[in-house]
Design a protein around this motif. Structure first.
Motif, PDB file in Angstrom:
ATOM      1  N   GLY A   3      -4.889   1.128   3.607  1.00 19.92           N
ATOM      2  CA  GLY A   3      -5.914   2.177   3.637  1.00 19.92           C
ATOM      3  C   GLY A   3      -7.299   1.619   3.928  1.00 19.92           C
ATOM      4  N   SER A   4      -8.321   2.313   3.414  1.00 19.61           N
ATOM      5  CA  SER A   4      -9.702   1.904   3.695  1.00 19.61           C
ATOM      6  C   SER A   4     -10.560   2.084   2.455  1.00 19.61           C
ATOM      7  N   ARG A   5     -11.749   1.525   2.514  1.00 22.22           N
ATOM      8  CA  ARG A   5     -12.745   1.650   1.444  1.00 22.22           C
ATOM      9  C   ARG A   5     -14.025   2.185   2.067  1.00 22.22           C
TER      10      ARG A   5
ATOM     11  N   VAL B  61       4.506  -2.602  -2.613  1.00 23.13           N
ATOM     12  CA  VAL B  61       3.512  -3.252  -3.479  1.00 23.13           C
ATOM     13  C   VAL B  61       2.277  -2.369  -3.509  1.00 23.13           C
ATOM     14  N   ASP B  62       1.755  -2.073  -4.694  1.00 23.42           N
ATOM     15  CA  ASP B  62       0.479  -1.359  -4.766  1.00 23.42           C
ATOM     16  C   ASP B  62      -0.306  -1.859  -5.962  1.00 23.42           C
ATOM     17  N   ARG B  63      -1.624  -1.852  -5.813  1.00 26.89           N
ATOM     18  CA  ARG B  63      -2.484  -2.323  -6.909  1.00 26.89           C
ATOM     19  C   ARG B  63      -2.574  -1.312  -8.039  1.00 26.89           C
TER      20      ARG B  63
ATOM     21  N   ALA C  94     -11.723  -1.232   6.437  1.00 25.30           N
ATOM     22  CA  ALA C  94     -10.468  -1.647   5.787  1.00 25.30           C
ATOM     23  C   ALA C  94     -10.787  -2.740   4.749  1.00 25.30           C
ATOM     24  N   PRO C  95      -9.880  -2.960   3.758  1.00 35.26           N
ATOM     25  CA  PRO C  95     -10.168  -3.917   2.687  1.00 35.26           C
ATOM     26  C   PRO C  95     -10.441  -5.332   3.209  1.00 35.26           C
ATOM     27  N   ASN C  96     -11.355  -6.037   2.519  1.00 33.02           N
ATOM     28  CA  ASN C  96     -11.758  -7.390   2.936  1.00 33.02           C
ATOM     29  C   ASN C  96     -10.595  -8.366   2.977  1.00 33.02           C
TER      30      ASN C  96
ATOM     31  N   LEU D  66      -0.216   0.300   9.524  1.00 31.89           N
ATOM     32  CA  LEU D  66      -0.329   1.742   9.779  1.00 31.89           C
ATOM     33  C   LEU D  66      -1.492   2.328   8.992  1.00 31.89           C
ATOM     34  N   GLY D  67      -1.871   3.537   9.372  1.00 40.73           N
ATOM     35  CA  GLY D  67      -2.900   4.284   8.631  1.00 40.73           C
ATOM     36  C   GLY D  67      -4.293   3.733   8.852  1.00 40.73           C
ATOM     37  N   ASP D  68      -5.155   3.952   7.847  1.00 38.06           N
ATOM     38  CA  ASP D  68      -6.580   3.604   7.963  1.00 38.06           C
ATOM     39  C   ASP D  68      -6.815   2.115   8.214  1.00 38.06           C
TER      40      ASP D  68
ATOM     41  N   GLY E 129       0.834  -1.203   0.000  1.00 41.37           N
ATOM     42  CA  GLY E 129       0.000   0.000   0.000  1.00 41.37           C
ATOM     43  C   GLY E 129       0.866   1.250   0.000  1.00 41.37           C
ATOM     44  N   GLY E 130       0.861   1.960  -1.146  1.00 38.76           N
ATOM     45  CA  GLY E 130       1.696   3.169  -1.267  1.00 38.76           C
ATOM     46  C   GLY E 130       0.846   4.423  -1.193  1.00 38.76           C
ATOM     47  N   GLY E 131       0.024   4.526  -0.141  1.00 39.80           N
ATOM     48  CA  GLY E 131      -0.834   5.696   0.022  1.00 39.80           C
ATOM     49  C   GLY E 131      -0.176   6.764   0.871  1.00 39.80           C
TER      50      GLY E 131
ATOM     51  N   PRO F 295      -8.913   7.586  11.432  1.00 39.49           N
ATOM     52  CA  PRO F 295      -8.435   7.322  10.061  1.00 39.49           C
ATOM     53  C   PRO F 295      -8.225   8.620   9.290  1.00 39.49           C
ATOM     54  N   ARG F 296      -7.096   9.232   9.466  1.00 38.36           N
ATOM     55  CA  ARG F 296      -6.813  10.522   8.824  1.00 38.36           C
ATOM     56  C   ARG F 296      -5.430  10.499   8.205  1.00 38.36           C
ATOM     57  N   ALA F 297      -5.245  11.395   7.239  1.00 36.99           N
ATOM     58  CA  ALA F 297      -3.948  11.481   6.573  1.00 36.99           C
ATOM     59  C   ALA F 297      -2.864  11.874   7.584  1.00 36.99           C
TER      60      ALA F 297
HETATM   61  C1  LIG Z   1     -12.235  12.448  -0.478  1.00 33.91           C
HETATM   62  C2  LIG Z   1     -11.402  12.291   0.774  1.00 33.91           C
HETATM   63  C3  LIG Z   1     -10.975  13.415   1.466  1.00 33.91           C
HETATM   64  C4  LIG Z   1     -10.180  13.279   2.631  1.00 33.91           C
HETATM   65  N1  LIG Z   1      -9.748  14.421   3.267  1.00 33.91           N
HETATM   66  C5  LIG Z   1      -8.926  14.309   4.336  1.00 33.91           C
HETATM   67  C6  LIG Z   1      -8.405  15.476   4.979  1.00 33.91           C
HETATM   68  O1  LIG Z   1      -8.721  16.613   4.587  1.00 33.91           O
HETATM   69  N2  LIG Z   1      -7.566  15.320   6.040  1.00 33.91           N
HETATM   70  C7  LIG Z   1      -7.199  14.072   6.490  1.00 33.91           C
HETATM   71  O2  LIG Z   1      -6.414  13.984   7.458  1.00 33.91           O
HETATM   72  N3  LIG Z   1      -7.656  12.956   5.907  1.00 33.91           N
HETATM   73  C8  LIG Z   1      -8.519  13.033   4.855  1.00 33.91           C
HETATM   74  N4  LIG Z   1      -8.996  11.892   4.239  1.00 33.91           N
HETATM   75  C9  LIG Z   1      -8.593  10.575   4.789  1.00 33.91           C
HETATM   76  C10 LIG Z   1      -7.200  10.211   4.264  1.00 33.91           C
HETATM   77  O3  LIG Z   1      -7.199  10.244   2.859  1.00 33.91           O
HETATM   78  C11 LIG Z   1      -6.818   8.823   4.756  1.00 33.91           C
HETATM   79  O4  LIG Z   1      -6.913   8.792   6.162  1.00 33.91           O
HETATM   80  C12 LIG Z   1      -5.387   8.477   4.337  1.00 33.91           C
HETATM   81  O5  LIG Z   1      -5.246   8.511   2.933  1.00 33.91           O
HETATM   82  C13 LIG Z   1      -5.001   7.090   4.871  1.00 33.91           C
HETATM   83  O6  LIG Z   1      -3.711   6.786   4.445  1.00 33.91           O
HETATM   84  P1  LIG Z   1      -3.257   5.271   4.270  1.00 33.91           P
HETATM   85  O7  LIG Z   1      -1.808   5.307   3.921  1.00 33.91           O
HETATM   86  O8  LIG Z   1      -3.687   4.487   5.435  1.00 33.91           O
HETATM   87  O9  LIG Z   1      -4.116   4.712   3.044  1.00 33.91           O
HETATM   88  P2  LIG Z   1      -4.367   5.273   1.580  1.00 33.91           P
HETATM   89  O10 LIG Z   1      -3.835   6.635   1.413  1.00 33.91           O
HETATM   90  O11 LIG Z   1      -5.803   5.026   1.300  1.00 33.91           O
HETATM   91  O12 LIG Z   1      -3.494   4.280   0.685  1.00 33.91           O
HETATM   92  C14 LIG Z   1      -3.769   2.900   0.596  1.00 33.91           C
HETATM   93  C15 LIG Z   1      -2.995   2.328  -0.583  1.00 33.91           C
HETATM   94  O13 LIG Z   1      -3.135   0.912  -0.564  1.00 33.91           O
HETATM   95  C16 LIG Z   1      -3.339   0.421  -1.878  1.00 33.91           C
HETATM   96  N5  LIG Z   1      -4.058  -0.855  -1.763  1.00 33.91           N
HETATM   97  C17 LIG Z   1      -5.281  -1.084  -1.255  1.00 33.91           C
HETATM   98  N6  LIG Z   1      -5.571  -2.394  -1.283  1.00 33.91           N
HETATM   99  C18 LIG Z   1      -4.500  -3.012  -1.824  1.00 33.91           C
HETATM  100  C19 LIG Z   1      -4.170  -4.391  -2.104  1.00 33.91           C
HETATM  101  N7  LIG Z   1      -5.011  -5.415  -1.831  1.00 33.91           N
HETATM  102  N8  LIG Z   1      -2.973  -4.665  -2.661  1.00 33.91           N
HETATM  103  C20 LIG Z   1      -2.098  -3.682  -2.956  1.00 33.91           C
HETATM  104  N9  LIG Z   1      -2.345  -2.368  -2.692  1.00 33.91           N
HETATM  105  C21 LIG Z   1      -3.521  -2.048  -2.139  1.00 33.91           C
HETATM  106  C22 LIG Z   1      -4.158   1.538  -2.549  1.00 33.91           C
HETATM  107  O14 LIG Z   1      -4.030   1.500  -3.957  1.00 33.91           O
HETATM  108  C23 LIG Z   1      -3.519   2.796  -1.931  1.00 33.91           C
HETATM  109  O15 LIG Z   1      -2.442   3.269  -2.723  1.00 33.91           O
HETATM  110  C24 LIG Z   1      -9.814  11.989   3.095  1.00 33.91           C
HETATM  111  C25 LIG Z   1     -10.249  10.845   2.396  1.00 33.91           C
HETATM  112  C26 LIG Z   1     -11.040  10.992   1.252  1.00 33.91           C
HETATM  113  C27 LIG Z   1     -11.502   9.747   0.513  1.00 33.91           C
END
Ligand SMILES: Cc1cc2nc3c(=O)[nH]c(=O)nc-3n(C[C@H](O)[C@H](O)[C@H](O)COP(=O)(O)OP(=O)(O)OC[C@H]3O[C@@H](n4cnc5c(N)ncnc54)[C@H](O)[C@@H]3O)c2cc1C
Length: 436
Positions: free
Chosen positions: A122-124, A35-37, A280-282, A315-317, A8-10, A331-333
């Motif tokens: 991350g999350s869905r 690894v990222d999808r 979070a993803p299934n 980590l993260g969501d 997950g490269g979020g 669950p925040r950035a």
């Molecule tokens: C429209 C919107 C607005 C938002 N605004 C804010 C804000 O203003 N402030 C704030 O703090 N937060 C905000 N958030 C929440 C914030 O985006 C998330 O909390 C944050 O992105 C979580 O980071 P993460 O690294 O956990 O996951 P993500 O950033 O979601 O990254 C997850 C990564 O995992 C990859 N992935 C998923 N499943 C798989 C798999 N099976 N195999 C390989 N790769 C996979 C995805 O492609 C993605 O690249 C917002 C969210 C949305 C949707």
């Protein structure tokens, strides 16, 4: 050599891979793999701007393969599909021609070995089982969904607005379910989109063809996670913009052209957007017995290590980590960013055989963007009462700073400066809304 695999490269995963690549990958102390999808990264909080066409997605994406090359890690494109904890292996599923897994196979499934695995998936959107929601409402989790929403919005405006057949003309009914940060920010962005479309004649300049935006919230107020003062202020800004806000209004069914409410009313809709709740993803529920909570998040200790396996972190969501007492890290950035910075230090320590520390989440407050020069929010830890209320241009400036911070963490100072300058020039030369 120690192998670190991050899935997950979020917001969090990419920052972690970049730091570890530059520290451990460059010096040959560890092999770092991401690894990222998806082949490209976009910072998820920008998705609502993509959905209303106010952001050029090409300029705001990072290609993982190039980024990996520059930052001394390896990128593997594909979906995490399985985990074997005994063999310390993950399986990355096959890659197909089409985005949705259709077409011919481009790459077969692959096995990757790890010494340390970090889950950052991350999350869905969570539809809470509401009838028709998954089929008829658009969620905002991915770039593809944001693009699909943008095209649907544009088509509806063309059809019902100034360019459509006279008998088809009318208001464009948009329903946003959920008045958290995403729903509120999206409503404000839609008004901005409408103004630009009127400027270019896509929507006629009369009240009959305007967007009718309804925001539905099951809880007692908008932005339920933020202080009441911020919530009241956001609601009055939305209402001044002509957005209809309904609180204490649960949705019971989502149809193709209408939404049914808990009190028996039905409202018409052209486009329904689901912005309420996450899970979070299934796939996390089928990872060789890794403990997860009821919304699929990996249960972690305060060191972010999985409760089940000492070689796996999250980590993260997708992580369920205690903040204080029975409150969990939200669950925040900003949480994903802090956890990435924490894990960077922890994984360096782990390789050197030093003990793990404890993650402390620092809430710096929340800011909500409400259009081109308005934002509201509260900042923590800057006054004796612990929180101050900010709005207007200062809040808008601070809101933009969140994204800059992420860019700095992944791209460094010079690329960030060039990106800001490039973005400013682009905004001066292009229409405010992408029209194709
Ligand atoms: C429209 C919107 C607005 C938002 N605004 C804010 C804000 O203003 N402030 C704030 O703090 N937060 C905000 N958030 C929440 C914030 O985006 C998330 O909390 C944050 O992105 C979580 O980071 P993460 O690294 O956990 O996951 P993500 O950033 O979601 O990254 C997850 C990564 O995992 C990859 N992935 C998923 N499943 C798989 C798999 N099976 N195999 C390989 N790769 C996979 C995805 O492609 C993605 O690249 C917002 C969210 C949305 C949707």
């Amino acid at each position: 050599m120690h192998s670190i695999v991050i899935v997950g490269g979020g917001a969090g995963g990419l920052e972690l891979a970049t730091r570890l690549g530059n520290r451990l990958g460059k010096s040959g102390r560890a092999r770092v793999t991401l690894v990222d999808r998806s082949p490209t990264h976009i910072w998820k909080p920008l998705l609502h701007e993509v959905a209303v066409g106010s952001l050029d997605i090409n300029a705001s994406q990072i290609a993982y393969a190039a980024h990996a090359h520059w930052n001394h890690f390896t990128f593997v494109h594909g979906d995490l599909t399985a985990l074997d904890r005994e063999q310390k292996q993950i399986e990355v599923g096959p890659l197909f021609e089409g985005e949705g897994g259709e077409g011919a196979e481009v790459l077969p499934s692959r096995k990757l070995e790890y010494d340390t695995l970090v889950l950052a998936l991350g999350s869905r959107t969570h539809f809470f089982g509401v009838q028709g929601a998954e089929e008829n409402a658009i969620a905002l989790d991915t770039l593809e969904q944001a693009e699909r929403l943008r095209k649907r919005l544009l088509q509806s405006c063309v059809k019902k607005g100034g360019l459509g057949l006279p008998e088809e003309r009318g208001q464009v009914d948009i329903t946003i379910i959920g008045a958290g940060a995403t729903g509120v920010e999206l409503a404000a962005e839609l008004r901005r989109m409408e103004n630009t479309l009127k400027q270019f004649g896509v929507l006629a300049r009369n009240p009959e063809t305007m967007m009718r935006i309804n925001v539905l919230e099951a809880g007692p107020r908008v932005l339920p996670a933020l202080p009441k003062r911020v919530s009241d202020s956001a609601r009055s800004v939305l209402e001044e913009m002509g957005v209809n806000v309904f609180v204490a209004t649960p949705v019971t069914q989502v149809g193709a052209t209408n939404v049914e409410l808990g009190d028996g009313r039905t409202i018409p809709t052209d486009i329904t957007i689901w912005a309420a709740g996450i899970k979070a993803p299934n796939v996390l529920t089928s990872l060789d017995g890794i403990a997860v909570n009821r919304i699929n998040q990996v249960r972690v200790l305060r060191s972010l290590r999985s409760e089940t396996d000492e070689n796996i972190f999250a980590l993260g969501d997708c992580a369920s980590c205690v903040w204080t007492g029975d409150t969990m890290v939200p669950p925040r950035a900003q949480a994903a960013h802090q956890q990435a910075m924490f894990l960077f230090k922890q994984l360096c320590a782990r390789i050197d055989g030093r003990p793990l520390g404890t993650f402390e989440y620092k809430d710096h407050g929340s800011l909500i963007s409400l259009g081109s020069s308005t934002a509201v929010g509260s900042l923590a830890g800057v006054s004796r009462s612990g929180k101050i209320f900010v709005e207007g241009l200062i809040a808008e400036f601070m809101y933009a700073a969140l994204y800059r911070k992420h860019l700095m963490a992944v791209s460094g100072i010079w690329r960030t400066v060039f990106a800001i300058v490039g973005d400013r020039i682009d905004r001066m030369l292009s229409p405010r809304v992408k029209l194709h």
